[in-house]
Structure formats: C-alpha cells, structure tokens
Design an enzyme around this catalytic site. Sequence first.
Site, short mmCIF file in Angstrom:
data_model
loop_
_atom_site.label_atom_id
_atom_site.label_comp_id
_atom_site.label_asym_id
_atom_site.label_seq_id
_atom_site.Cartn_x
_atom_site.Cartn_y
_atom_site.Cartn_z
N LEU A 172 6.45 6.94 5.26
CA LEU A 172 7.85 7.48 4.36
C LEU A 172 8.84 6.53 2.86
O LEU A 172 9.67 5.97 3.63
CB LEU A 172 10.00 8.21 4.70
N GLY A 173 7.66 6.04 2.37
CA GLY A 173 7.98 5.52 1.12
C GLY A 173 8.21 5.68 -0.18
O GLY A 173 8.63 7.04 0.15
N ILE A 199 5.96 6.90 -2.49
CA ILE A 199 5.19 8.45 -2.06
C ILE A 199 5.45 9.02 -0.43
O ILE A 199 5.50 10.16 -1.65
CB ILE A 199 3.97 7.96 -1.93
N SER A 203 6.99 6.81 10.74
CA SER A 203 6.78 5.31 9.87
C SER A 203 7.10 3.50 10.93
O SER A 203 7.39 4.44 12.07
CB SER A 203 7.94 4.89 8.78
N ARG A 204 7.07 2.99 10.72
CA ARG A 204 7.31 2.04 10.74
C ARG A 204 8.32 2.26 12.30
O ARG A 204 8.85 1.41 13.66
CB ARG A 204 7.16 0.50 11.01
N VAL A 208 -4.26 10.66 0.67
CA VAL A 208 -3.68 10.17 -0.97
C VAL A 208 -3.43 8.95 -0.76
O VAL A 208 -3.27 7.69 -1.50
CB VAL A 208 -2.75 10.98 -1.90
N GLY A 209 -3.16 7.79 0.75
CA GLY A 209 -3.87 6.38 0.83
C GLY A 209 -4.66 5.88 0.70
O GLY A 209 -4.90 5.65 -0.01
N ARG A 210 -5.53 5.30 1.84
CA ARG A 210 -6.74 5.13 2.07
C ARG A 210 -7.40 6.09 3.32
O ARG A 210 -7.19 5.93 4.01
CB ARG A 210 -6.50 3.52 2.55
N GLU A 261 -16.22 3.72 0.37
CA GLU A 261 -15.74 4.47 -1.31
C GLU A 261 -16.66 3.88 -1.84
O GLU A 261 -16.94 2.11 -1.19
CB GLU A 261 -14.89 4.22 -1.64
N HIS A 299 -10.98 8.69 -4.67
CA HIS A 299 -9.61 8.02 -5.93
C HIS A 299 -8.55 7.96 -6.80
O HIS A 299 -8.50 7.69 -7.54
CB HIS A 299 -10.35 6.76 -5.24
O1 LIG Z 1 -4.95 3.42 -4.94
C1 LIG Z 1 -4.69 3.06 -5.76
C2 LIG Z 1 -3.06 2.82 -5.94
O2 LIG Z 1 -2.65 2.08 -5.47
O3 LIG Z 1 -2.25 2.40 -6.56
#
Ligand SMILES: O=CC(=O)O
Length: 392
Positions: free
Chosen positions: A229-230, A232, A251-252, A307-309, A338, A356
Amino acid sequence: MAEMCSAIDLDYNETGSKNKYFDSLTVPLSTSSMATGDQHNHKDNKEQLRPLLVFGPPTIFPVFEAQNFHNYRFLKAFSSQVPLRQFLTEQKVDPSSIQAIFCNPVQKVSADVIRLLPSLRIIVTSSTGTDHIDLVECSRHGIQVVSTAGDHAGDVADMAVGLLLDVMWKISAADLHVRKWGPSMPLNLSFGSKVLLILLLVQSMGALYIASFGFVFQLKGKRVGIVGLGKIGTAVAKRLEAFDCRIMYNSRNEKPFVSYPFYSNVVELAGNSDVLVLCCSLNEQTRHIINREVMLGLGKDGVIINVGRGALIDEKELVRCLMEAEIWGAGLDVFENEPKVPNELFALDNVVLSPHASSFTSDSFTESCKRSAEALEVFFSSNISSTPLLDD
Ligand SMILES: O=CC(=O)O
C-alpha cells in the site's frame, strides 16, 4: 540510516514520504539545457560533451535525447550487441570518464557494469522500481540511485483498474469474439427485414456469447486485497472505492493513518479477498509472495492483478492454477522473464496480458525525462555526490 539507495515508490515498506532528493530539488533545467545553441555545432563537438551511459530505454530515450542533446554525449549501450567494455572501446571512451548512467527497467545495471566504471557516481532511472539495478553494489561504491517516476502512480493504478475490469467483464475476449462475427448484412434488404435480422442476430449472438464465455462478474462490492500500500496501492484503493469495493491490504508494516483492514499474512489476506492487486516492489522478501498456497486461498472465483513485477508471483504456479481453474482469472502487466510469456496464457480468455506498459503515458514520460534531466543537472553542476538521498 538504511541502505544508500532507495526507490521512491512501489516500495514494500512504502512510507508515503517523498524522496528528499526531489523534495529539495528546485534547480531548473540549466540554461545550457534550454539553450538556443546551434545543434550542428554541438553535434560536431559531441566528444567534448560529458559522457552519459544510457541503458535500456529505447522507447523513452528519444524524448530524453531531444530535450538534452546539447548537454551530453550519449553512449547508447542499449543499442549495442557487444559487451560493455568492448562497446566503450569502440566508442573510444575511457570507462573511468563515466560518472552517470541513465536507465530504465528494460536492461539490468549489474554489479559487473558498476565495477567496470570506477568513477560512476549516479544512476538515474526513469522508472518507479529499481530492481534492475544492483543496489547492494551501488551502496558499496557510494553510488546514488535516483528513481524519477514517482508521478507514475496514477497511471499504474489506472492500468490496474483497467485490467481488473477487463478480466471481470472479459472485454478483450469479447472484442476478439465480436471481430469473428460473420460478414456484414446484405444492403439490399428492406428496412423491416434489416430490423428483424438484427434482432435475430443480437439474440443468437448474445446466446452464443454466453455459451462460449459464461457469465461475467461485476466489480461492485468485491473484496480487494492490495499487496503493497504505497503510492500506487493507495491510488488503486482510491479508485476502487468508487466501485464500492471493500479494500484491505498487506504490507511490511501496518499503516497508522489508514482505515482499511491490515493483514500481516498474505494467505489470510487472500482468503478474505475476491481480488488481489499486486503493487509492491520486488525484493528478496516479496519474490514469489504469491505462491500456490496464496492462490488456493484466494479461491476459484479469485482474480489476480499484477502491476508490480512479474516475479512477485510464482508464474509456473499461476499458470497451473489458471489451467486447473483454481483461480478465476488474471490481469498481468508484468511477467517473470520478460519478454517471455508462458505459452499457455495465450490460449486463456480469462487472462488479460499487457506488455509492462502501465506507466507508458506520454504525460508520465515527459515528466520522467524532465526529472531525470534535472537530477543529472544537479549532480553535474553541484557535484553533490555526498548529498544523502535517503528516505527516513
Ligand atoms: O515498471 C515501471 C516502473 O518501475 O516505473
């Protein structure tokens, strides 16, 4: 003090505080960078310009280059197929003359790269995440890492919601389906016949659609577990509140000023959610944070949006769970290796794939280029290599 380098956003331990470097950064683009000078003269003298090693942003780079061509001699390592040492030799550049790298997540800035450049002092990445940079090695050599994409949060959140709506409504699959509908109606029919034909078609197409796709889900009222929950994650939560979703998060650390329920355990979060949205950064604690147990906990109607990694999810298990209908669907903007995407995913109409691209709006790009240029200008004009760059 923590480590020498930190990401602005997507941080698993996101505090919401901004990167101090940019908070204090009021220096505008230098007059030289807005210069009116003759392009050709600059090009002719380009070997006298400061070298800037450029890694991995073939898409963003032309924008940056156009804005800054008169300030740097760009060493475009991303367009070279040879090892870096050889590339620099071919360019007649002494590795020890390089103080700065401009990069994005497409290409890694590895420990080998860092060790090859003894004068390297700053790495500016036009991304939110910094997992493509060896931060430990940077820390060891006192190299600053500046992430300039703090303003991408809204774009990434928009993409997360877009993917979620697409998965739940099967919009992409429906689009493909409709494109396969037969030839257009003959033009010489009377008006009445056309209306009749349309009604028949709509009815049978609707029936066909449901037969081939099953029903779709509404987003309203769904329980959404946000992982990370940053900035984004918070932007995703804000958007989903408008859909009457019930937000909870992992979150942590629990966030003191947030009213959403906190789960310290991701399996428990999954067990209480219909949807998981992954917004945290990738690090050793979060790699494969979404494993089979989490997916089984999420359950057969569950949806995962990433939408993270890519490596936040155990991708092999994700594919298995989707194929075995252990979860209902997934919206993926990122993948573990990727640009490789597991073949099985191509055949699934309950999966929406995106390259991405969640921060690829031209607005974000322009902003990110500007901030990158500012960071480099500040570095080169004041040589602030000892200025702390850390969040508290
Ligand atoms: O993947 C995109 C970013 O980290 O901005």
